[in-house]
Design a protein around this motif. Structure first.
Motif, PDB file in Angstrom:
ATOM      1  N   THR A  24     -68.147  55.454  -6.773  1.00 26.04           N
ATOM      2  CA  THR A  24     -69.506  55.827  -6.410  1.00 26.04           C
ATOM      3  C   THR A  24     -70.444  54.741  -6.945  1.00 26.04           C
ATOM      4  O   THR A  24     -69.996  53.723  -7.474  1.00 26.04           O
ATOM      5  N   ASP A  25     -71.735  54.967  -6.837  1.00 23.91           N
ATOM      6  CA  ASP A  25     -72.688  53.985  -7.337  1.00 23.91           C
ATOM      7  C   ASP A  25     -72.481  53.698  -8.822  1.00 23.91           C
ATOM      8  O   ASP A  25     -72.587  52.560  -9.264  1.00 23.91           O
ATOM      9  N   ARG A  26     -72.181  54.755  -9.595  1.00 26.29           N
ATOM     10  CA  ARG A  26     -72.107  54.588 -11.048  1.00 26.29           C
ATOM     11  C   ARG A  26     -70.741  54.887 -11.642  1.00 26.29           C
ATOM     12  O   ARG A  26     -70.526  54.649 -12.833  1.00 26.29           O
ATOM     13  N   LEU A  27     -69.831  55.432 -10.845  1.00 24.49           N
ATOM     14  CA  LEU A  27     -68.587  55.943 -11.400  1.00 24.49           C
ATOM     15  C   LEU A  27     -67.360  55.372 -10.706  1.00 24.49           C
ATOM     16  O   LEU A  27     -67.373  55.095  -9.508  1.00 24.49           O
ATOM     17  N   LEU A  28     -66.297  55.255 -11.476  1.00 21.47           N
ATOM     18  CA  LEU A  28     -64.963  55.006 -10.947  1.00 21.47           C
ATOM     19  C   LEU A  28     -64.138  56.263 -11.198  1.00 21.47           C
ATOM     20  O   LEU A  28     -64.092  56.767 -12.317  1.00 21.47           O
ATOM     21  N   LEU A  29     -63.528  56.770 -10.152  1.00 23.26           N
ATOM     22  CA  LEU A  29     -62.595  57.888 -10.269  1.00 23.26           C
ATOM     23  C   LEU A  29     -61.198  57.307 -10.094  1.00 23.26           C
ATOM     24  O   LEU A  29     -60.871  56.788  -9.028  1.00 23.26           O
ATOM     25  N   ARG A  30     -60.386  57.387 -11.124  1.00 26.34           N
ATOM     26  CA  ARG A  30     -59.066  56.756 -11.097  1.00 26.34           C
ATOM     27  C   ARG A  30     -58.025  57.702 -11.672  1.00 26.34           C
ATOM     28  O   ARG A  30     -58.352  58.645 -12.412  1.00 26.34           O
ATOM     29  N   PRO A  31     -56.749  57.473 -11.386  1.00 26.83           N
ATOM     30  CA  PRO A  31     -55.708  58.286 -12.020  1.00 26.83           C
ATOM     31  C   PRO A  31     -55.713  58.088 -13.537  1.00 26.83           C
ATOM     32  O   PRO A  31     -56.045  57.008 -14.041  1.00 26.83           O
ATOM     33  N   PHE A  32     -55.346  59.126 -14.254  1.00 26.92           N
ATOM     34  CA  PHE A  32     -55.201  59.023 -15.703  1.00 26.92           C
ATOM     35  C   PHE A  32     -53.947  58.232 -16.053  1.00 26.92           C
ATOM     36  O   PHE A  32     -52.988  58.171 -15.287  1.00 26.92           O
ATOM     37  N   THR A  33     -53.964  57.641 -17.246  1.00 27.66           N
ATOM     38  CA  THR A  33     -52.767  57.057 -17.840  1.00 27.66           C
ATOM     39  C   THR A  33     -52.576  57.670 -19.215  1.00 27.66           C
ATOM     40  O   THR A  33     -53.494  58.293 -19.772  1.00 27.66           O
ATOM     41  N   VAL A  34     -51.408  57.482 -19.782  1.00 25.99           N
ATOM     42  CA  VAL A  34     -51.147  58.017 -21.121  1.00 25.99           C
ATOM     43  C   VAL A  34     -52.070  57.369 -22.148  1.00 25.99           C
ATOM     44  O   VAL A  34     -52.390  57.970 -23.184  1.00 25.99           O
ATOM     45  N   LYS A  35     -52.563  56.171 -21.859  1.00 28.23           N
ATOM     46  CA  LYS A  35     -53.476  55.486 -22.778  1.00 28.23           C
ATOM     47  C   LYS A  35     -54.826  56.194 -22.897  1.00 28.23           C
ATOM     48  O   LYS A  35     -55.609  55.871 -23.794  1.00 28.23           O
ATOM     49  N   ASP A  36     -55.101  57.155 -22.006  1.00 30.12           N
ATOM     50  CA  ASP A  36     -56.363  57.901 -22.057  1.00 30.12           C
ATOM     51  C   ASP A  36     -56.330  59.049 -23.065  1.00 30.12           C
ATOM     52  O   ASP A  36     -57.307  59.800 -23.166  1.00 30.12           O
ATOM     53  N   GLU A  37     -55.237  59.194 -23.784  1.00 27.40           N
ATOM     54  CA  GLU A  37     -55.068  60.333 -24.693  1.00 27.40           C
ATOM     55  C   GLU A  37     -56.235  60.488 -25.668  1.00 27.40           C
ATOM     56  O   GLU A  37     -56.822  61.563 -25.791  1.00 27.40           O
ATOM     57  N   LYS A  38     -56.584  59.434 -26.378  1.00 28.04           N
ATOM     58  CA  LYS A  38     -57.627  59.533 -27.402  1.00 28.04           C
ATOM     59  C   LYS A  38     -58.988  59.850 -26.785  1.00 28.04           C
ATOM     60  O   LYS A  38     -59.720  60.727 -27.277  1.00 28.04           O
ATOM     61  N   ALA A  39     -59.335  59.154 -25.705  1.00 28.10           N
ATOM     62  CA  ALA A  39     -60.636  59.379 -25.075  1.00 28.10           C
ATOM     63  C   ALA A  39     -60.738  60.794 -24.524  1.00 28.10           C
ATOM     64  O   ALA A  39     -61.766  61.467 -24.687  1.00 28.10           O
ATOM     65  N   MET A  40     -59.691  61.272 -23.869  1.00 25.76           N
ATOM     66  CA  MET A  40     -59.716  62.621 -23.320  1.00 25.76           C
ATOM     67  C   MET A  40     -59.841  63.651 -24.440  1.00 25.76           C
ATOM     68  O   MET A  40     -60.652  64.587 -24.348  1.00 25.76           O
ATOM     69  N   PHE A  41     -59.080  63.487 -25.497  1.00 23.52           N
ATOM     70  CA  PHE A  41     -59.126  64.438 -26.606  1.00 23.52           C
ATOM     71  C   PHE A  41     -60.499  64.404 -27.272  1.00 23.52           C
ATOM     72  O   PHE A  41     -61.114  65.457 -27.496  1.00 23.52           O
ATOM     73  N   ASP A  42     -60.991  63.214 -27.579  1.00 22.78           N
ATOM     74  CA  ASP A  42     -62.256  63.090 -28.311  1.00 22.78           C
ATOM     75  C   ASP A  42     -63.460  63.475 -27.457  1.00 22.78           C
ATOM     76  O   ASP A  42     -64.406  64.095 -27.967  1.00 22.78           O
ATOM     77  N   ASN A  43     -63.457  63.125 -26.188  1.00 24.97           N
ATOM     78  CA  ASN A  43     -64.662  63.262 -25.364  1.00 24.97           C
ATOM     79  C   ASN A  43     -64.858  64.638 -24.759  1.00 24.97           C
ATOM     80  O   ASN A  43     -66.002  65.029 -24.508  1.00 24.97           O
ATOM     81  N   TRP A  44     -63.764  65.365 -24.503  1.00 27.23           N
ATOM     82  CA  TRP A  44     -63.967  66.700 -23.940  1.00 27.23           C
ATOM     83  C   TRP A  44     -62.849  67.698 -24.204  1.00 27.23           C
ATOM     84  O   TRP A  44     -63.130  68.889 -24.384  1.00 27.23           O
ATOM     85  N   ALA A  45     -61.605  67.297 -24.255  1.00 31.32           N
ATOM     86  CA  ALA A  45     -60.519  68.280 -24.310  1.00 31.32           C
ATOM     87  C   ALA A  45     -60.490  69.074 -25.610  1.00 31.32           C
ATOM     88  O   ALA A  45     -59.978  70.196 -25.640  1.00 31.32           O
ATOM     89  N   SER A  46     -61.040  68.526 -26.684  1.00 32.46           N
ATOM     90  CA  SER A  46     -61.025  69.214 -27.979  1.00 32.46           C
ATOM     91  C   SER A  46     -62.314  69.970 -28.259  1.00 32.46           C
ATOM     92  O   SER A  46     -62.459  70.572 -29.328  1.00 32.46           O
ATOM     93  N   ASP A  47     -63.246  69.974 -27.307  1.00 32.65           N
ATOM     94  CA  ASP A  47     -64.573  70.562 -27.533  1.00 32.65           C
ATOM     95  C   ASP A  47     -64.650  71.970 -26.944  1.00 32.65           C
ATOM     96  O   ASP A  47     -64.654  72.137 -25.720  1.00 32.65           O
ATOM     97  N   PRO A  48     -64.747  73.003 -27.785  1.00 32.00           N
ATOM     98  CA  PRO A  48     -64.823  74.375 -27.275  1.00 32.00           C
ATOM     99  C   PRO A  48     -66.035  74.628 -26.391  1.00 32.00           C
ATOM    100  O   PRO A  48     -65.998  75.512 -25.528  1.00 32.00           O
ATOM    101  N   GLU A  49     -67.120  73.883 -26.585  1.00 30.23           N
ATOM    102  CA  GLU A  49     -68.299  74.061 -25.742  1.00 30.23           C
ATOM    103  C   GLU A  49     -68.038  73.614 -24.311  1.00 30.23           C
ATOM    104  O   GLU A  49     -68.663  74.114 -23.376  1.00 30.23           O
TER     105      GLU A  49
END
Length: 229
Positions: A24-49
């Motif tokens: 899109t204008d501002r975003l890339l939508l791409r398949p996940f890789t195993v290297k995304d583990e830390k970012a996914m956990f820190d940025n949203w997967a560990s957040d109860p909100e």
């Protein structure tokens, strides 16, 4: 294909493409890789909100996140599996995810979902990502209709759906099983015709001057399952 539709011939099955990279204008939508583990956990997967409105509970350890990513790596072999990392252009780190799943008993219908880390709410990223999914699934995969659901009370997610041109379906709230218990979810829908009409009157992703809280929809963050209306 457009000529065939004008002559009254309609595709009887979806032309699945798999989780191909989208932009899109501002975003890339791409398949996940195993290297995304830390970012996914820190940025949203560990957040109860963030996960309070999703079908799964917040991850306690990054090992849970890695298990999900490993499962997705296997599923990416399937052309009918859709799960993307949402990555702002100019960055390599995902800030959320979006995807789609089959709707039981509806051959030409898919359900989309999305979630974003709390630090990126209110920036218009959710409708931008969801709008690209609508374009992809209507124009390239051949959907006749697309739905989305959010738990009652998660009105911010409903406003994201409305910004994309989706409207409440004429049905009562649906009961959906989740790790939090039984959820009551409102269904939104948009047909191919409605999407095409919206595109004629708006730019690709709607007005960027409007800003909504990008709260998550009822998105499954683990193994996707078909969900019916």
């Amino acid at each position: 294909m457009a000529l065939l539709r004008r002559l009254g011939f309609h595709r009887l099955e979806l032309s699945h493409k798999g989780s191909v990279p989208l932009s899109t204008d501002r975003l890339l939508l791409r398949p996940f890789t195993v290297k995304d583990e830390k970012a996914m956990f820190d940025n949203w997967a560990s957040d109860p909100e963030v996960t309070r409105y999703l079908l799964w509970r917040a991850h306690i350890t990054s090992a849970e996140t890695k298990d999900v990513l490993l499962y997705w790596q296997e599923q990416y072999r399937r052309k009918d599996f859709y799960e993307w990392a949402i990555v702002p252009k100019g960055s390599t780190e995902p800030i959320g995810s979006c995807g789609a799943s089959k709707v039981r008993g509806k051959q030409l219908v898919l359900e989309i979902g999305y979630c974003l880390g709390k630090n990126w709410w209110g920036k218009g990223y959710a409708p931008e990502a969801a709008g690209e999914l609508l374009r992809f699934f209507f124009n390239e995969v051949g959907c006749k209709e697309i739905i989305a659901m959010h738990e009652l009370g998660n009105d911010a997610s409903g406003r994201v759906m409305e910004k994309c041109g989706m409207v409440p379906a004429d049905c009562p709230p649906q009961k959906v099983r989740s790790d939090h218990g039984l959820l009551r979810c409102r269904v939104y829908r948009i047909t191919r015709t409605q999407f095409e009409q919206k595109q004629k009157g708006l730019n690709r992703y709607g007005s960027e001057s409007e800003s909504y809280t990008d709260a998550p929809s009822g998105k499954d963050g683990g193994k996707p399952e078909s969900r019916g209306l």
